[in-house]
Motif scaffolding. Structure first.
Motif, PDB file in Angstrom:
ATOM      1  N   ILE A 187      53.222  15.382 -77.346  1.00 49.16           N
ATOM      2  CA  ILE A 187      52.750  16.513 -78.163  1.00 49.16           C
ATOM      3  C   ILE A 187      52.785  16.124 -79.649  1.00 49.16           C
ATOM      4  N   ASN A 188      53.835  15.454 -80.053  1.00 48.90           N
ATOM      5  CA  ASN A 188      53.945  15.078 -81.472  1.00 48.90           C
ATOM      6  C   ASN A 188      52.779  14.206 -81.916  1.00 48.90           C
ATOM      7  N   ALA A 189      52.405  13.261 -81.059  1.00 48.08           N
ATOM      8  CA  ALA A 189      51.278  12.384 -81.416  1.00 48.08           C
ATOM      9  C   ALA A 189      49.998  13.214 -81.533  1.00 48.08           C
ATOM     10  N   LEU A 190      49.808  14.167 -80.600  1.00 43.71           N
ATOM     11  CA  LEU A 190      48.595  14.986 -80.619  1.00 43.71           C
ATOM     12  C   LEU A 190      48.582  15.984 -81.778  1.00 43.71           C
ATOM     13  N   ASN A 191      49.745  16.506 -82.113  1.00 42.57           N
ATOM     14  CA  ASN A 191      49.831  17.600 -83.089  1.00 42.57           C
ATOM     15  C   ASN A 191      49.897  17.130 -84.534  1.00 42.57           C
ATOM     16  N   PHE A 192      50.579  16.030 -84.757  1.00 49.18           N
ATOM     17  CA  PHE A 192      50.939  15.719 -86.146  1.00 49.18           C
ATOM     18  C   PHE A 192      50.303  14.446 -86.704  1.00 49.18           C
ATOM     19  N   VAL A 193      49.693  13.627 -85.838  1.00 44.08           N
ATOM     20  CA  VAL A 193      49.098  12.374 -86.330  1.00 44.08           C
ATOM     21  C   VAL A 193      47.585  12.448 -86.148  1.00 44.08           C
ATOM     22  N   PRO A 194      46.823  12.474 -87.243  1.00 46.97           N
ATOM     23  CA  PRO A 194      45.367  12.533 -87.078  1.00 46.97           C
ATOM     24  C   PRO A 194      44.823  11.216 -86.521  1.00 46.97           C
ATOM     25  N   GLU A 195      43.678  11.303 -85.871  1.00 46.03           N
ATOM     26  CA  GLU A 195      42.986  10.112 -85.366  1.00 46.03           C
ATOM     27  C   GLU A 195      42.895   9.091 -86.497  1.00 46.03           C
ATOM     28  N   GLY A 196      43.349   7.876 -86.244  1.00 41.30           N
ATOM     29  CA  GLY A 196      43.287   6.841 -87.292  1.00 41.30           C
ATOM     30  C   GLY A 196      44.372   6.976 -88.346  1.00 41.30           C
ATOM     31  N   GLY A 197      45.268   7.926 -88.189  1.00 44.08           N
ATOM     32  CA  GLY A 197      46.358   8.129 -89.159  1.00 44.08           C
ATOM     33  C   GLY A 197      47.487   7.139 -88.941  1.00 44.08           C
TER      34      GLY A 197
END
Ligand SMILES: Cc1ncc(COP(=O)(O)O)c(C=O)c1O
Length: 362
Positions: free
Chosen positions: A82-92
């Motif tokens: 969830i953290n990867a999906l919620n808080f890191v934008p694509e390419g971030g």
């Protein structure tokens, strides 16, 4: 039935008083006429349990109103996803301290879609050491910095955390509620419940509410941390029995133990008994983590100088009622997980067993 000395790494030992209370509640919760596992998660009884658990979490860690508390089914691994999906934008970009298997799982979730930068890795030293916090440098413009407070497998533990400008996310699965920590330094702490807090089935999350505004639109509700927090963990049916038992453990921590400072004192004593036994064994036993400042108070990992004797020790210990001592399959050796609920008496008796074993075989 005699209860054994339980050193499993998780699911793990629970306080006897909690298990007995839960046993009663399974048949009838209070005077409801039905058991706790048979009750609606939207009943007033469950409402009170959930509210009580969240309030106890806040009291024990002195959590300010800037933070939300949620139970998330799927465990710590689900929170990592969830953290990867919620808080890191694509390419971030997010930054990580790699202290072992569980840190690598969190890295893997971010690496699917963005840059997961490893600031320090203990891979070359078999994760048996930790970095000096002052030697680490983190960037301000990353989505989050991620650490694992306690490495359940290699037996290392951070008790202090670095100052970071980006939000600091910490996986506390295996040392949750084991000592006081200032929550205000974190963007999020999370952990699977099945080590220090209750049976398996859920993770507990404490998250700074302002970070929830960063979650992109369009995600499934089940993958949106904001939904778990705003819907008070009951957007869908939560792991109700797990939450109930967690509420009992939190109550035990507050009332029987007297809070996290006392818990810490007890945990230090328990771990000290084991590490002192190894250090005084003339090399018969060896803590796998050399630096005392890096040693976990929760998962005490050790080896025998004569490695072939390890299997004999495990067999004899098991026969004597000490169970769950085999090291994680990825590293071998031995591990005594002595979480909050592991009685000091279990550790004392195990130390006596270890001393006798060394005398017989040394
Ligand atoms: C530190 C740590 N993080 C994460 C996990 C994974 O937890 P879960 O099985 O709840 O996903 C574990 C499991 O042992 C762990 O020890």
């Amino acid at each position: 039935m005699a209860r054994k000395h339980n050193f499993y790494a998780g699911p793990a030992v629970l306080p006897v008083s909690v298990v007995k209370k839960a046993q009663e509640s399974l048949f009838e919760y209070g005077t409801c006429g039905i058991g706790i596992a048979e009750m609606s998660h939207r009943s007033k009884e469950f409402d009170a349990i959930l509210e009580g658990a969240v309030a106890a979490v806040k009291r024990l860690y002195n959590v300010s109103d800037d933070y939300g508390v949620a139970f998330v089914q799927g465990g710590a691994s689900m929170v990592m996803a969830i953290n990867a999906l919620n808080f890191v934008p694509e390419g971030g970009r997010a930054q990580f301290v790699d202290t072992g298997t569980w840190a690598r799982r969190a890295i893997g979730e971010v690496a699917r879609k963005a840059s997961a930068d490893v600031v320090w890795s203990g891979k070359d030293v078999a994760y048996a050491e930790l970095p000096e916090l002052s030697s680490l440098s983190f960037d301000a413009d990353v989505s989050f910095v991620h650490m694992t407070s306690n490495n359940t497998i290699a037996g290392t533990q951070f008790r202090e955390f670095p100052r970071t400008e980006a939000p600091l996310f910490v996986d506390m699965s295996s040392d949750f509620f084991s000592h006081p920590v200032d929550m205000n330094q974190f963007g999020m702490v999370y952990g699977g419940i099945q080590k220090n807090l209750g049976p398996a089935g859920s993770a507990l999350v404490i998250v700074r509410k302002d970070l929830l505004e960063r979650i992109p639109q369009g995600l499934s509700e089940m993958l949106d941390m904001g939904v778990y927090v705003k819907k008070n963990s009951i957007y869908n049916t939560p792991a109700a029995f797990t939450i109930y038992m967690t509420s009992l453990v939190l109550d035990w921590l507050e009332k029987d133990i007297g809070g996290l400072e006392n818990m810490d004192r007890i945990n230090k004593e328990k771990a000290g008994l084991l590490y002192d036994c190894f250090d005084a064994s003339g090399g018969f036993y060896r803590a796998t983590v050399k630096n005392p400042a890096h040693r976990s108070l929760m998962n005490v990992t050790f080896r025998l100088a004569q490695e072939p004797l390890e299997a004999t020790l495990i067999a004899e210990a098991t026969a004597a009622g000490f169970i769950g001592l085999k090291g994680h399959r990825s590293v071998g050796g031995l591990r005594a997980s002595i979480y909050n609920s592991c009685p000091t008496e279990s550790v004392r008796e195990f130390v006596t067993f270890l001393n006798d074993f060394a005398k017989k075989n040394g």
